[in-house]
Design an enzyme around this catalytic site. Structure first.
Site, PDB file in Angstrom:
ATOM      1  N   HIS A 143       0.818  -1.214   0.000  1.00 21.16           N
ATOM      2  CA  HIS A 143       0.000   0.000   0.000  1.00 21.16           C
ATOM      3  C   HIS A 143       0.853   1.266   0.000  1.00 21.16           C
ATOM      4  O   HIS A 143       0.347   2.347  -0.317  1.00 21.16           O
ATOM      5  CB  HIS A 143      -0.971   0.006   1.193  1.00 21.16           C
ATOM      6  CG  HIS A 143      -0.353   0.280   2.520  1.00 21.16           C
ATOM      7  ND1 HIS A 143      -0.065  -0.702   3.433  1.00 21.16           N
ATOM      8  CD2 HIS A 143       0.023   1.444   3.126  1.00 21.16           C
ATOM      9  CE1 HIS A 143       0.451  -0.169   4.516  1.00 21.16           C
ATOM     10  NE2 HIS A 143       0.525   1.146   4.363  1.00 21.16           N
ATOM     11  N   ASP A 173       0.150  -7.725   1.507  1.00 18.61           N
ATOM     12  CA  ASP A 173       0.517  -6.308   1.572  1.00 18.61           C
ATOM     13  C   ASP A 173       2.035  -6.146   1.580  1.00 18.61           C
ATOM     14  O   ASP A 173       2.595  -5.426   2.401  1.00 18.61           O
ATOM     15  CB  ASP A 173      -0.099  -5.632   2.789  1.00 18.61           C
ATOM     16  CG  ASP A 173      -0.067  -4.107   2.697  1.00 18.61           C
ATOM     17  OD1 ASP A 173       0.239  -3.589   1.599  1.00 18.61           O
ATOM     18  OD2 ASP A 173      -0.312  -3.441   3.713  1.00 18.61           O
ATOM     19  N   GLY A 248       3.509   6.836   7.775  1.00  9.60           N
ATOM     20  CA  GLY A 248       4.865   7.001   7.270  1.00  9.60           C
ATOM     21  C   GLY A 248       5.792   5.904   7.759  1.00  9.60           C
ATOM     22  O   GLY A 248       6.829   5.650   7.158  1.00  9.60           O
ATOM     23  N   ASN A 249       5.416   5.255   8.882  1.00 13.86           N
ATOM     24  CA  ASN A 249       6.189   4.118   9.378  1.00 13.86           C
ATOM     25  C   ASN A 249       5.933   2.845   8.574  1.00 13.86           C
ATOM     26  O   ASN A 249       6.678   1.870   8.705  1.00 13.86           O
ATOM     27  CB  ASN A 249       5.860   3.828  10.851  1.00 13.86           C
ATOM     28  CG  ASN A 249       6.673   4.679  11.804  1.00 13.86           C
ATOM     29  OD1 ASN A 249       6.153   5.582  12.441  1.00 13.86           O
ATOM     30  ND2 ASN A 249       7.954   4.376  11.915  1.00 13.86           N
ATOM     31  N   SER A 250       4.861   2.829   7.787  1.00  8.02           N
ATOM     32  CA  SER A 250       4.512   1.629   7.034  1.00  8.02           C
ATOM     33  C   SER A 250       5.680   1.162   6.173  1.00  8.02           C
ATOM     34  O   SER A 250       6.271   1.949   5.430  1.00  8.02           O
ATOM     35  CB  SER A 250       3.305   1.894   6.143  1.00  8.02           C
ATOM     36  OG  SER A 250       2.147   2.092   6.915  1.00  8.02           O
ATOM     37  N   THR A 266       3.016  -2.262   9.496  1.00  7.40           N
ATOM     38  CA  THR A 266       2.039  -2.223   8.415  1.00  7.40           C
ATOM     39  C   THR A 266       0.836  -1.341   8.689  1.00  7.40           C
ATOM     40  O   THR A 266       0.408  -0.577   7.840  1.00  7.40           O
ATOM     41  CB  THR A 266       1.555  -3.653   8.096  1.00  7.40           C
ATOM     42  OG1 THR A 266       2.685  -4.442   7.705  1.00  7.40           O
ATOM     43  CG2 THR A 266       0.554  -3.670   6.963  1.00  7.40           C
ATOM     44  N   ILE A 268      -1.958   0.604  11.944  1.00  8.58           N
ATOM     45  CA  ILE A 268      -2.243   0.936  13.332  1.00  8.58           C
ATOM     46  C   ILE A 268      -3.762   0.965  13.531  1.00  8.58           C
ATOM     47  O   ILE A 268      -4.513   1.206  12.580  1.00  8.58           O
ATOM     48  CB  ILE A 268      -1.629   2.291  13.758  1.00  8.58           C
ATOM     49  CG1 ILE A 268      -2.199   3.432  12.902  1.00  8.58           C
ATOM     50  CG2 ILE A 268      -0.119   2.252  13.681  1.00  8.58           C
ATOM     51  CD1 ILE A 268      -1.746   4.810  13.336  1.00  8.58           C
ATOM     52  N   LEU A 307      -5.528 -24.841  -1.953  1.00  6.45           N
ATOM     53  CA  LEU A 307      -6.134 -26.064  -1.450  1.00  6.45           C
ATOM     54  C   LEU A 307      -7.526 -26.261  -2.013  1.00  6.45           C
ATOM     55  O   LEU A 307      -7.919 -27.382  -2.339  1.00  6.45           O
ATOM     56  CB  LEU A 307      -6.181 -26.013   0.077  1.00  6.45           C
ATOM     57  CG  LEU A 307      -6.833 -27.187   0.806  1.00  6.45           C
ATOM     58  CD1 LEU A 307      -6.092 -28.489   0.498  1.00  6.45           C
ATOM     59  CD2 LEU A 307      -6.885 -26.933   2.304  1.00  6.45           C
ATOM     60  N   GLY A 308      -8.280 -25.183  -2.111  1.00 11.67           N
ATOM     61  CA  GLY A 308      -9.619 -25.274  -2.679  1.00 11.67           C
ATOM     62  C   GLY A 308     -10.710 -25.413  -1.650  1.00 11.67           C
ATOM     63  O   GLY A 308     -11.644 -26.210  -1.849  1.00 11.67           O
TER      64      GLY A 308
END
Length: 493
Positions: A143, A173, A248-250, A266, A268, A307-308
């Site tokens: 993202h 992500d 900005g830490n992402s 990722t 918060i 796996l389905g």
């Protein structure tokens, strides 16, 4: 005037009084100064006295401080700032109407105004995880660079590089960027997130809230592990930390006390209007990332195992009915017809607890474990069926978005719940999946399933048992809708 008269005169008397007053005043001042000086000096000394700390305690604190300094210095050289620019186009309004119509008369305005280009900037973090032949690779969140047309990487030394997208995985992500440089940058050491425990030190590094706060270091502890429910359908089992993390830490690293990356920050959770930090930060465990890095570099994409099955967390009532109390894993609510699970013998109603011996702590982690399996390889699934545990061997296939979205193959294509009203036996249809066999034959939410192939349904256990014991390609469901008994509905596999 003789001496006696002078000694008894009024002037001498006044002079004596003044002299005695002066002597008395100087004496009082001297005594006051003498008494107050030690107190004042004591107060001054008390203000500048150092805090007395036991030497052994101070030594421990200073050793810990030196650890944080060393980890910060080591990791900051591996962390990068990621600046993005997204270029788009939007329609601008036309300057028609008043006063233009008044001066120039009404005109045919047409569909709208002119289309103009706009540029939107973004900011995130990343960490260098590989160096091959002069090319550095930095992992970040998908993202952070989603839809970006320009990506720039900056280091703590102030160097800037144009970055290229090597690969990306929306479900986890994750994205891997590359840049070429003759400068030397250290590659971050990747730890083992399976060894992370609640209460461990956690150090977050990144670029929060804009370039003014680039390359910031914060610390806290690991608050929890195995968290689920990330935004955008993220399938990771997150590490939760109270180390301050902000926008900005992402993409930046979450590091342990040894200076090893244990996760990628990722998202918060926040109840603040601006989405600020409240001590609820979440990082993707690094063990979820290691294979992705290799596949991104080798092929530029991720080949996820398939796996389905469709998995759900059973309700308390369903878990009790299927003897699954205090069990961790995922309930197979649907099976794709012709899928690896179908061919291998996994059926609706099975509860998967382990994949190749690794415990699945919940549905999200189970999905992640299956996704990490390689196509065309056999995998062992531990399942609980009617209270008994067994192992099933399945040959995994590669997952594609098209095959995973084919609801026409989703068997049986509905979710059921057991009714508490014992006077009206059967199962309540809580949901019918659009495009599934149940949808095609006309089942509706609220219907009551009373039988399968002529055998009465008494509870959810008998429902799944009869689905597994089918001996033909067709099944007949007895349905009650409202107060009316409908003709049985036929399912063809």
């Amino acid at each position: 005037m003789n001496i006696v008269q002078r000694l008894s005169s009024k002037n001498l008397f006044i002079f004596n009084l003044v002299l005695i007053g002066a002597i008395f005043g100087f004496s009082l001042a001297f005594l006051s100064f003498s008494c107050s000086t030690p107190t004042a000096r004591a107060q001054a000394q008390a203000q500048i006295s150092p805090v007395v700390i036991p030497e052994n305690a101070l030594a421990v604190a200073e050793e810990l401080q030196s650890v944080f300094r060393a980890v910060s210095e080591k990791m900051l050289a591996s962390v990068v700032e990621i600046q993005t620019v997204t270029v788009g186009r939007r329609q601008t309004p036309r300057f028609d109407g008043i006063p233009f119509d008044f001066f120039f008369g009404p005109r045919d305005r047409g569909p709208g105004g002119q289309e103009r280009e706009f540029r939107q900037q973004g900011l995130g973090s990343g960490v260098i995880v590989r160096h091959i032949n002069g090319i550095y690779y930095a992992i970040t969140n998908n993202h952070v660079i989603d839809d970006a047309t320009e990506i720039t990487i900056s280091t703590i030394q102030g160097n800037e590089y144009t970055a290229e997208v090597v690969g990306r995985d929306e479900r986890r992500d994750l994205a891997l960027l590359s840049f070429r440089s003759t400068n030397v940058y250290p590659v971050a050491a990747l730890g083992d997130s399976d060894n992370v425990r609640v209460g461990d030190w956690a150090i977050a590094i990144g670029n929060p809230l804009g370039q003014q706060f680039s390359f910031s270091v914060t610390k806290g502890i690991v608050s929890a592990v195995g968290r689920t429910g990330g935004p955008g359908g993220n399938i990771n089992d997150f590490i939760q930390t109270d180390a301050p993390i902000n926008q900005g830490n992402s993409g930046g690293p979450l590091v342990n006390i040894r200076g090893e990356v244990i996760g990628i920050n990722t998202w918060i959770a926040s109840n603040l209007a601006g989405g600020g930090n409240v001590g609820l930060g979440f990082a993707i465990p690094v063990n979820n990332i290691k294979r992705s890095i290799d596949e991104f570099i080798e092929t530029g994409s991720i080949r996820s195992g398939w796996l389905g099955v469709s998995l759900t967390e059973p309700s308390r009532e369903t878990a009790a009915a299927l003897s699954l109390e205090n069990r961790r894993g995922g309930l197979v609510s649907q099976v794709f017809l012709g899928s690896p699970a179908d061919r291998g013998g996994i059926s609706p109603g099975d509860f998967i607890t382990h994949v190749n011996g690794r415990e699945a702590r919940g549905v999200n982690q189970l999905v992640m474990l299956v996704g990490d399996l390689r196509a065309d390889e056999n995998a062992t699934f531990t399942v609980i069926r009617e209270g008994q545990s067994s192992e099933i061997q399945v040959r995994i296939e590669e997952r594609t978005d098209e095959i995973a979205a084919d609801s026409a193959r989703l068997w049986p294509g509905l979710h059921v719940v057991q009714l508490a009203d014992s006077a009206r036996p059967g199962l309540h249809v809580a949901q019918v999946i659009q495009g599934s066999p149940s949808d095609i034959v006309g089942l509706r939410q609220g219907d009551r399933i009373t039988s399968i192939n002529g055998e009465d349904i008494t509870d959810i256990t008998s429902f799944y048992r009869l689905l597994r014991e089918r001996t033909a390609n067709e099944l007949w469901f007895g349905i009650q809708r409202g107060e009316a008994d409908l003709e049985t509905m036929r399912f063809r596999r």
